[in-house]
Design an enzyme around this catalytic site. Structure first.
Site, PDB file in Angstrom:
ATOM      1  N   GLY A  13       0.796  -1.230   0.000  1.00 26.25           N
ATOM      2  CA  GLY A  13       0.000   0.000   0.000  1.00 26.25           C
ATOM      3  C   GLY A  13       0.827   1.278   0.000  1.00 26.25           C
ATOM      4  CG  ASN A  15       1.965   3.052  -5.552  1.00 29.52           C
ATOM      5  OD1 ASN A  15       2.550   3.999  -6.075  1.00 29.52           O
ATOM      6  ND2 ASN A  15       2.451   1.818  -5.545  1.00 29.52           N
ATOM      7  CG  MET A  95      -1.604  -8.570  -6.522  1.00 26.06           C
ATOM      8  SD  MET A  95      -0.561  -7.837  -7.820  1.00 26.06           S
ATOM      9  CE  MET A  95       0.143  -9.330  -8.517  1.00 26.06           C
ATOM     10  CG  LEU A  98     -11.210  -5.266 -11.213  1.00 29.31           C
ATOM     11  CD1 LEU A  98     -11.347  -3.769 -11.019  1.00 29.31           C
ATOM     12  CD2 LEU A  98     -11.887  -6.009 -10.067  1.00 29.31           C
ATOM     13  CG  ASN A 113      -3.724  -1.361 -12.869  1.00 35.07           C
ATOM     14  OD1 ASN A 113      -3.612  -1.558 -11.655  1.00 35.07           O
ATOM     15  ND2 ASN A 113      -3.014  -2.047 -13.761  1.00 35.07           N
ATOM     16  CG  HIS A 115       1.607  -2.499 -15.359  1.00 36.08           C
ATOM     17  ND1 HIS A 115       1.537  -3.643 -14.599  1.00 36.08           N
ATOM     18  CD2 HIS A 115       2.377  -2.802 -16.430  1.00 36.08           C
ATOM     19  CE1 HIS A 115       2.218  -4.605 -15.203  1.00 36.08           C
ATOM     20  NE2 HIS A 115       2.738  -4.123 -16.306  1.00 36.08           N
ATOM     21  CG  ASP A 155      -1.187  -4.909 -16.221  1.00 36.13           C
ATOM     22  OD1 ASP A 155      -1.877  -4.315 -15.400  1.00 36.13           O
ATOM     23  OD2 ASP A 155      -0.430  -5.835 -15.917  1.00 36.13           O
ATOM     24  CD  GLU A 184       4.815   1.431  -9.124  1.00 34.77           C
ATOM     25  OE1 GLU A 184       4.075   0.726  -9.822  1.00 34.77           O
ATOM     26  OE2 GLU A 184       5.255   1.061  -8.019  1.00 34.77           O
TER      27      GLU A 184
END
Ligand code: GRF
Length: 201
Positions: A13, A15, A95, A98, A113, A115, A155, A184
């Site tokens: 977590g 990010n 992970m 969806l 998302n 990546h 992705d 990121e």
């Protein structure tokens, strides 16, 4: 009312923390209304609790044990998230892929998302390690980070922000991971800001 953000995580977590910090420092004009993790051991849940953000642990295993499908899991997850009425859903280390059924229930809002690779390079898991190994074999000279819209393909949605990240001969895998994570943390905040600014205008 500031825009409502739901963040989905599966692990550390860091990010999520970058987004929390950016909200606290008023870089972002939004509020995280829910953090969802598919794993109860995710450290990101502790970060959320420390920031007084509601959390939801929503594992897949009980569904599998009952012979239920991934689609049933996704639809139930979507229903739970809908209760929080989000304006934006951020996948920050989530992970699971969806399904279309999940995405169809949120057609009117952005789902993004993060990546740790460039578009069409190293989709899926272990991207940083795979980029590092490809560099060592002389197959690539750089890697990167992207934030993209989420579509049912892993992705693969339209990139919203992309930043290249250098790899150096002297790098250990850990060095590269640290460099990528730093990018990121900046990029996810930048992308959330871009979307929230659009919502606010
Ligand atoms: C990040 O590298 C993200 O790009 C990837 O999973 C990692 C999550 O890190 N999808 P954290 O949980 O935010 O620290």
């Amino acid at each position: 009312m500031s825009p409502r953000i739901v963040v989905l995580i599966s692990g550390n977590g860091s990010n999520l923390q970058a987004i929390i910090d950016a909200i606290n420092s008023k870089t972002l004009n939004g509020q995280i209304v829910l953090v969802v993790s598919n794993k109860d051991s995710a450290y990101g849940l502790t970060r959320a609790t420390q920031a007084e953000i509601p959390t939801l642990v929503f594992p897949l295993k009980p569904y599998k044990d009952l012979g239920k499908t991934r689609i049933e899991y996704d639809i139930d997850l979507a229903k739970k998230i809908k209760e929080y009425n989000p304006n934006l859903i951020v996948l920050a280390g989530w992970m699971h892929i969806l399904s279309e059924e999940f995405l169809n229930l949120f057609k009117d809002i952005n789902i993004i998302n993060l990546h740790p690779a460039l578009p069409n390079q190293f989709d899926g898991a272990d991207s940083i390690k795979r980029a590092y190994e490809a560099f060592k074999k002389g197959e690539i000279t750089k890697t990167g980070v992207m934030v993209h819209k989420v579509i049912p393909d892993v992705d693969k949605g339209e990139p919203l922000l992309i930043e290249e990240v250098s790899i150096f001969e002297t790098d250990s895998l850990n060095d590269l991971e640290t460099r990528i994570h730093t990018v990121e943390h900046r990029l996810i905040v930048q992308c959330v800001k871009k979307i929230l600014d659009e919502l606010n205008h």
